[in-house]
Design a protein around this motif. Sequence first.
Motif, PDB file in Angstrom:
ATOM      1  N   THR A 188     -13.645 -21.602  26.116  1.00 31.77           N
ATOM      2  CA  THR A 188     -13.493 -21.789  27.557  1.00 31.77           C
ATOM      3  C   THR A 188     -12.549 -22.953  27.862  1.00 31.77           C
ATOM      4  O   THR A 188     -11.677 -22.846  28.729  1.00 31.77           O
ATOM      5  CB  THR A 188     -14.864 -22.038  28.214  1.00 31.77           C
ATOM      6  OG1 THR A 188     -15.701 -20.918  27.939  1.00 31.77           O
ATOM      7  CG2 THR A 188     -14.749 -22.251  29.705  1.00 31.77           C
ATOM      8  N   GLU A 238     -22.740 -21.300  20.945  1.00 30.86           N
ATOM      9  CA  GLU A 238     -22.532 -22.063  22.177  1.00 30.86           C
ATOM     10  C   GLU A 238     -21.333 -23.016  22.094  1.00 30.86           C
ATOM     11  O   GLU A 238     -20.460 -22.973  22.964  1.00 30.86           O
ATOM     12  CB  GLU A 238     -23.790 -22.827  22.557  1.00 30.86           C
ATOM     13  CG  GLU A 238     -23.679 -23.489  23.911  1.00 30.86           C
ATOM     14  CD  GLU A 238     -24.978 -24.104  24.363  1.00 30.86           C
ATOM     15  OE1 GLU A 238     -24.908 -25.146  25.025  1.00 30.86           O
ATOM     16  OE2 GLU A 238     -26.064 -23.556  24.057  1.00 30.86           O
ATOM     17  N   VAL A 258     -17.863 -22.690  24.298  1.00 31.05           N
ATOM     18  CA  VAL A 258     -17.407 -23.801  25.138  1.00 31.05           C
ATOM     19  C   VAL A 258     -15.970 -24.171  24.780  1.00 31.05           C
ATOM     20  O   VAL A 258     -15.123 -24.353  25.662  1.00 31.05           O
ATOM     21  CB  VAL A 258     -18.346 -25.028  25.013  1.00 31.05           C
ATOM     22  CG1 VAL A 258     -17.727 -26.262  25.658  1.00 31.05           C
ATOM     23  CG2 VAL A 258     -19.704 -24.722  25.630  1.00 31.05           C
TER      24      VAL A 258
END
Length: 125
Positions: free
Chosen positions: A46, A39, A43
């Motif tokens: 991104t 995760e 992130v």
Amino acid sequence: MNGWFLTAGTTAAAVAVVHIVAGGRDVVRPLLAGNLPDEPRRVLHTVWHMVTADLVLAAAALIWLSLRERPGGDTIAWLLAGHFVAYSVVFLMVTLAADWSKPLLRLPQWMLLLPVAVLAGIGTL
């Protein structure tokens, strides 16, 4: 035509290219290959792409402002200048907080971002 905005936009476009090429090689590939949990890794990946879009759009906005004949771009230009100052300050703060030798050269991104802010600011005068 506003040459200062054009120079700022061209410089910002060059910064975007450096971000895409060097950042992809030196930051994104090691990040994705690292052992961070999935995760936070996704992130950060991104966020890197968001910064890419941000740099490209800021460059386009500055170039567009340089071509405008009518007034009204100063507010946008000041916001973009502030945007690049903020990016520079963040890089400087993170760099100086690290216990590195020659810290200003370890993360030199601020040296690419700050001239865009200065050029955009001068273009509003």
